[in-house]
Scaffold this motif. Structure first.
Motif, PDB file in Angstrom:
ATOM      1  N   LEU A  63     -33.174  20.194 -74.935  1.00  0.00           N
ATOM      2  CA  LEU A  63     -33.657  18.814 -74.979  1.00  0.00           C
ATOM      3  C   LEU A  63     -34.737  18.507 -73.947  1.00  0.00           C
ATOM      4  CD1 LEU A  63     -30.242  17.004 -75.502  1.00  0.00           C
ATOM      5  CD2 LEU A  63     -32.121  17.185 -77.169  1.00  0.00           C
ATOM      6  N   SER A 110     -37.390  25.555 -76.738  1.00  0.00           N
ATOM      7  CA  SER A 110     -37.456  24.168 -77.218  1.00  0.00           C
ATOM      8  C   SER A 110     -38.877  23.775 -77.583  1.00  0.00           C
ATOM      9  CB  SER A 110     -36.899  23.207 -76.161  1.00  0.00           C
ATOM     10  OG  SER A 110     -37.785  23.089 -75.060  1.00  0.00           O
ATOM     11  N   VAL A 174     -28.384  18.186 -80.747  1.00  0.00           N
ATOM     12  CA  VAL A 174     -29.828  18.188 -80.477  1.00  0.00           C
ATOM     13  C   VAL A 174     -30.550  17.364 -81.536  1.00  0.00           C
ATOM     14  CG1 VAL A 174     -31.909  19.637 -80.414  1.00  0.00           C
ATOM     15  CG2 VAL A 174     -29.854  20.350 -79.181  1.00  0.00           C
ATOM     16  N   GLN A 178     -32.559  13.940 -80.702  1.00  0.00           N
ATOM     17  CA  GLN A 178     -33.997  13.891 -80.993  1.00  0.00           C
ATOM     18  C   GLN A 178     -34.322  12.808 -82.017  1.00  0.00           C
ATOM     19  OE1 GLN A 178     -34.687  18.049 -81.975  1.00  0.00           O
ATOM     20  NE2 GLN A 178     -35.399  18.476 -79.901  1.00  0.00           N
TER      21      GLN A 178
END
Length: 185
Positions: A63, A110, A174, A178
């Motif tokens: 993240l 990421s 996640v 997001q």
């Protein structure tokens, strides 16, 4: 120039806050599992099987990137050992390395266009490989007689159920976080 300095200070403060929250979660979550283990009579086996410290560290990297991920990965086991003696002194260097690699790798991944599960799997493989390599290094190069080569494989197999939980939970968390970020952006 002044605007850049303010933004840099805010960014550093945000990273410090994220690191702090991740470390807190990574220290408290295993304590919860150990408490359940104490009540159920399974002791620390529950934490060793379910790998609760790994989840916040992997999430931090995925993240917030490699800086937050590696800092959380290194600091979490150190703080946990300082306040609870877990992980034990014998396991601490291996946990610091493994979780640091988890945070760093997931943080770098990421930033790629890879699928969320693929990022997680690659970070897990990198962390587990680093830990196995460290165990083998301790045995063969540092002549640690308390460890056996099978210990490198034991670390992997002992946490298989925890890895499965991570596969089920982390990509969903996640995505959820997001999506929430994108709604507020």
């Amino acid at each position: 120039m002044e605007h850049t300095m303010v933004r840099d200070k805010q960014s550093a403060a945000g990273a410090a806050l994220r690191i702090g929250l991740t470390v807190a979660a990574a220290v408290l979550l295993p304590q919860l599992f150990h408490a359940v283990g104490a009540i159920s009579g399974t002791g620390t086996a529950l934490g060793a099987a379910l790998l609760p410290m790994h989840i916040p560290v992997l999430l931090a990297g995925l993240l917030y990137g490699p800086v937050v991920g590696v800092a959380a990965g290194v600091l979490s086991p150190l703080l946990s050992a300082a306040v609870s003696d877990m992980p034990t002194a014998a396991l601490l260097p291996f946990m610091v390395l493994e979780l640091g690699v988890y945070g760093l790798t997931s943080g770098f991944l990421s930033r790629t266009g890879l699928h969320g599960f693929t990022k997680l799997l690659l970070a897990q493989l990198a962390g587990r490989a680093a830990r196995a390599l460290a165990v083998l290094t301790a045995i063969y190069l540092l002549r640690n007689t308390r460890l056996e080569p099978a210990a490198a494989w034991q670390f992997v197999t002992a946490g298989l159920f925890g890895i499965l939980i991570q596969w089920a939970v982390i990509p969903l968390l996640v995505k959820y976080i997001q999506d929430r970020r994108n709604q507020h952006a």
